[in-house]
Scaffold this active site. Structure first.
Site, PDB file in Angstrom:
ATOM      1  N   VAL A 264       0.831  -1.209   0.000  1.00 29.32           N
ATOM      2  CA  VAL A 264       0.000   0.000   0.000  1.00 29.32           C
ATOM      3  C   VAL A 264       0.866   1.260   0.000  1.00 29.32           C
ATOM      4  CG1 VAL A 264      -2.053   0.969   1.045  1.00 29.32           C
ATOM      5  CG2 VAL A 264      -1.445  -1.375   1.514  1.00 29.32           C
TER       6      VAL A 264
ATOM      7  N   HIS B 252     -29.253   8.837 -10.714  1.00 37.60           N
ATOM      8  CA  HIS B 252     -28.632   8.992 -12.035  1.00 37.60           C
ATOM      9  C   HIS B 252     -28.331  10.469 -12.288  1.00 37.60           C
ATOM     10  CE1 HIS B 252     -27.762   8.391 -16.261  1.00 37.60           C
ATOM     11  NE2 HIS B 252     -28.537   9.442 -16.521  1.00 37.60           N
TER      12      HIS B 252
HETATM   13  P1  NAD Z   1       2.469  -3.915   2.920  1.00 33.40           P
HETATM   14  O1  NAD Z   1       2.409  -5.139   3.750  1.00 33.40           O
HETATM   15  O2  NAD Z   1       1.221  -3.327   2.392  1.00 33.40           O
HETATM   16  O3  NAD Z   1       3.394  -4.175   1.644  1.00 33.40           O
HETATM   17  C1  NAD Z   1       4.727  -4.556   1.736  1.00 33.40           C
HETATM   18  C2  NAD Z   1       5.135  -5.182   0.417  1.00 33.40           C
HETATM   19  O4  NAD Z   1       6.531  -5.373   0.449  1.00 33.40           O
HETATM   20  C3  NAD Z   1       4.512  -6.556   0.182  1.00 33.40           C
HETATM   21  O5  NAD Z   1       3.996  -6.619  -1.120  1.00 33.40           O
HETATM   22  C4  NAD Z   1       5.661  -7.511   0.394  1.00 33.40           C
HETATM   23  O6  NAD Z   1       5.567  -8.684  -0.368  1.00 33.40           O
HETATM   24  C5  NAD Z   1       6.834  -6.653  -0.051  1.00 33.40           C
HETATM   25  N1  NAD Z   1       8.119  -7.045   0.517  1.00 33.40           N
HETATM   26  C6  NAD Z   1       8.386  -7.488   1.756  1.00 33.40           C
HETATM   27  N2  NAD Z   1       9.712  -7.687   1.912  1.00 33.40           N
HETATM   28  C7  NAD Z   1      10.291  -7.344   0.737  1.00 33.40           C
HETATM   29  C8  NAD Z   1      11.625  -7.300   0.267  1.00 33.40           C
HETATM   30  N3  NAD Z   1      12.634  -7.666   1.051  1.00 33.40           N
HETATM   31  N4  NAD Z   1      11.863  -6.884  -0.995  1.00 33.40           N
HETATM   32  C9  NAD Z   1      10.824  -6.490  -1.807  1.00 33.40           C
HETATM   33  N5  NAD Z   1       9.543  -6.527  -1.411  1.00 33.40           N
HETATM   34  C10 NAD Z   1       9.270  -6.922  -0.159  1.00 33.40           C
HETATM   35  O7  NAD Z   1       3.298  -2.883   3.798  1.00 33.40           O
HETATM   36  P2  NAD Z   1       3.520  -1.324   3.624  1.00 33.40           P
HETATM   37  O8  NAD Z   1       3.196  -0.893   2.252  1.00 33.40           O
HETATM   38  O9  NAD Z   1       4.864  -1.081   4.193  1.00 33.40           O
HETATM   39  O10 NAD Z   1       2.433  -0.746   4.603  1.00 33.40           O
HETATM   40  C11 NAD Z   1       2.477  -1.063   6.008  1.00 33.40           C
HETATM   41  C12 NAD Z   1       1.119  -1.049   6.610  1.00 33.40           C
HETATM   42  O11 NAD Z   1       0.578   0.258   6.644  1.00 33.40           O
HETATM   43  C13 NAD Z   1       0.173  -1.937   5.865  1.00 33.40           C
HETATM   44  O12 NAD Z   1      -0.196  -2.997   6.720  1.00 33.40           O
HETATM   45  C14 NAD Z   1      -1.012  -1.101   5.550  1.00 33.40           C
HETATM   46  O13 NAD Z   1      -2.181  -1.701   5.975  1.00 33.40           O
HETATM   47  C15 NAD Z   1      -0.797   0.205   6.292  1.00 33.40           C
HETATM   48  N6  NAD Z   1      -1.109   1.279   5.339  1.00 33.40           N
HETATM   49  C16 NAD Z   1      -2.389   1.391   4.913  1.00 33.40           C
HETATM   50  C17 NAD Z   1      -2.716   2.343   3.968  1.00 33.40           C
HETATM   51  C18 NAD Z   1      -4.117   2.431   3.491  1.00 33.40           C
HETATM   52  O14 NAD Z   1      -5.007   1.909   4.151  1.00 33.40           O
HETATM   53  N7  NAD Z   1      -4.385   3.094   2.384  1.00 33.40           N
HETATM   54  C19 NAD Z   1      -1.731   3.162   3.436  1.00 33.40           C
HETATM   55  C20 NAD Z   1      -0.428   2.989   3.872  1.00 33.40           C
HETATM   56  C21 NAD Z   1      -0.135   2.045   4.837  1.00 33.40           C
END
Ligand code: NAD
Ligand code: FAD
Length: 477
Positions: free
Chosen positions: A190, A450
């Site tokens: 995200v 609509h």
């Molecule tokens: P995330 O869990 O959404 O995504 C992390 C991504 O990084 C995953 O796709 C994972 O597979 C990948 N990843 C992990 N290790 C890796 C590596 N070594 N190399 C490459 N890719 C790797 O985490 P985030 O984006 O850091 O967000 C953290 C939290 O903050 C999330 O749980 C989210 O719910 C929350 N958040 C929510 C929102 C929203 O609701 N719009 C916005 C920002 C953050």
């Protein structure tokens, strides 16, 4: 501190401050301990208001206006002069929004008679709470109830150590003083997609490295496939199955070494954002003999109602299992307080919405088609595009669709998946429908205004049974 508190909340993020307010409404004498100092000032509102949801959305909006002005105003016959972006002003606006909201929370606590204790809280044995203020002497409080709400922090990976200069986490990525020409992002989650989009819109060439072999694997496959296509078309270079093995800082550049499809590669960037997830934050929160159990992943162990292993102590939000989302933290805070008060409150974890605030937005609630099948449902689905919706075409917002997943035998709605204009709001229609255990037919029988984006919701519900009006449907019921 001669006062006696009924409830002490440790952590003044969305989970903690909402719990404190609800408790005050119910007549409890409440203190909320918060240690955050943001831009030199003690600040309530946690990650969400200071360095999370709110500042990221402020930048998403600013950068959207910029991109829209350059690329889309012309479609409406509007010509502008040279378009420039003043990054310092954009960041100052974001800071002002944060300041307004965090100040608002301080006012809310004050207005509800809640004591904001500025400093650090720690749970001691016997449900006592040690409070170390920014100034003055340490005190020990003896409340009847405690809510732990200390939130989460970014996960660090040794291959890309954050220095908040060239290699930053999400907090650093909200503060770039200028647009990096070449921006690397580790993690296509995200944060990577939202903050990657901010800087791409402002002119960065953005490469996103995702270690997994799938894009957004937790989302419905139809959604993740379409979403990846849209983001790629916008210019995000998303590299799936790209495992970062190291980084090297040379002067003002950072080289990312990675392996993709068995091939070792490297690429040079001006900035690198590391956003590979967040982990619960309980550093210094618990005395060894506090009597609270942690899971092996560092979360505080709680039951469905956020009660910990110790009577009278609850834990909520990012500190406990479940999605790390502000609205989930808020509802858990309110539930914990209502439980303390003797109400049978609960959170419906099956209807917590997920949103990615790109443009278009992506949002979903309930089961994906794949989850529904895995859970043993005989599944039927209906999908309808914004491309033939009058309002969407008039607004030039025709990308995306609404998809419903339902049980074929009972007609019960199981999930809703949206990419498109206002998806973050539209998805609440699905949330309400799921809460009320609606059938698809319930939605089919309603009259939608609509011209609205929501007509796509109606058409998607009709499409489940081959009855969408603005499509040639072959299967009919
Ligand atoms: P995330 O869990 O959404 O995504 C992390 C991504 O990084 C995953 O796709 C994972 O597979 C990948 N990843 C992990 N290790 C890796 C590596 N070594 N190399 C490459 N890719 C790797 O985490 P985030 O984006 O850091 O967000 C953290 C939290 O903050 C999330 O749980 C989210 O719910 C929350 N958040 C929510 C929102 C929203 O609701 N719009 C916005 C920002 C953050
Ligand atoms: P937090 O908000 O982390 O608050 C905990 C507070 O406790 C902190 O302020 C901390 O200083 C304080 N604290 C910790 N230990 C102590 C102690 N011992 N004593 C005193 N105080 C202490 N979620 C969404 O739902 N929508 C979004 O759009 C969204 N966007 C995000 C964007 C970014 C860039 C990030 C990083 C996160 C985003 N999130 C979003 C996630 C959201 O911010 C969190 O889920 C939410 O803030 C969790 O709330 P919380 O109350 O559990 O913890």
């Amino acid at each position: 501190m001669s006062q006696q508190f009924d409830l002490v909340v440790i952590g003044g993020g969305p989970g903690g401050y909402e719990a404190a307010i609800r408790a005050a409404q119910l007549g409890f004498k409440v203190a909320c301990i918060e240690k955050r100092v943001h831009k030199g000032k003690p600040s309530l509102g946690g990650t969400c208001l200071n360095v999370g949801c709110i500042p990221s959305k402020a930048l998403l909006d600013s950068s959207h206006h910029y991109e829209d002005t350059i690329h889309h105003l012309g479609d409406h016959g509007i010509t502008t002069g040279e378009v420039n972006i003043d990054i310092a002003k954009m960041l100052a606006r974001k800071d002002k929004v944060v300041e307004n909201l965090t100040g608002g929370v301080a006012q809310l606590l004050k207005g509800n008679g809640i004591e904001w204790l500025q400093g650090t809280g720690k749970l001691l044995a016997g449900k006592k709470v040690e409070f170390v203020p920014f100034e003055g002497e340490t005190q020990v409080l003896e409340p009847k109830y405690v809510i732990l709400a200390s939130g989460s922090v970014p996960v660090n990976i040794p291959v890309a150590p954050v220095d908040q200069d060239l290699i930053v986490d999400s907090t650093g990525a909200l503060e770039f003083a200028e647009v990096p020409k070449r921006l690397g992002v580790i993690g296509a989650g995200v944060i990577g997609l939202e903050l990657g989009s901010v800087w791409r819109r402002l002119g960065s060439e953005v490469v996103v490295f995702e270690a997994l072999d799938a894009f957004l694997p937790m989302a419905d496959k139809a959604l993740s496939k379409e979403f990846q296509k849209i983001l790629t078309k916008q210019g995000l270079d998303i590299r799936i199955g790209a495992k970062v093995s190291g980084t090297e800082v040379n002067g003002r550049e950072v080289t990312v070494k990675y392996n993709q499809a068995g091939e070792d590669k490297e690429q040079v960037f001006d900035k690198l954002i590391v956003c590979v997830g967040r982990k619960p934050y309980a550093e210094g929160l618990l005395a060894e003999d506090a009597g609270i159990k942690l899971t092996d992943r560092g979360f505080i162990e709680v039951n469905d109602h956020c009660a910990t292993s110790l009577e009278g102590v609850y834990a909520i939000g990012d500190l406990v299992r479940g999605p790390m989302l502000a609205h989930k933290a808020m509802e858990e805070g309110v539930m914990a307080v209502e439980r303390i008060h003797g109400h049978a409150a609960q959170v419906n974890y099956d209807t917590i919405i997920s949103v990615i605030y790109t443009h278009p937005e992506a949002a979903w609630v309930g089961l994906t088609e794949e989850q529904a099948v895995a859970n043993g449902h005989e599944v039927k689905t209906g999908q309808f595009p914004f491309a033939v919706n009058g309002r969407a075409l008039a607004a030039g917002e025709a990308a995306g669709f609404v998809k419903f997943v339902a049980d074929a035998k009972t007609d019960r709605l199981l999930g809703m998946h949206v990419i498109g204009p206002g998806a973050s709001d539209i998805v609440h229609q699905g949330m309400i429908a799921l809460e009320f255990v609606s059938s698809v037919e319930d939605l089919q029988l309603m009259t939608f205004g609509h011209p609205t984006y929501s007509e796509v919701v109606h058409e998607a519900a009709l499409a489940v049974d081959g009855r969408a009006i603005h499509a040639i449907q072959r299967k009919r019921k």
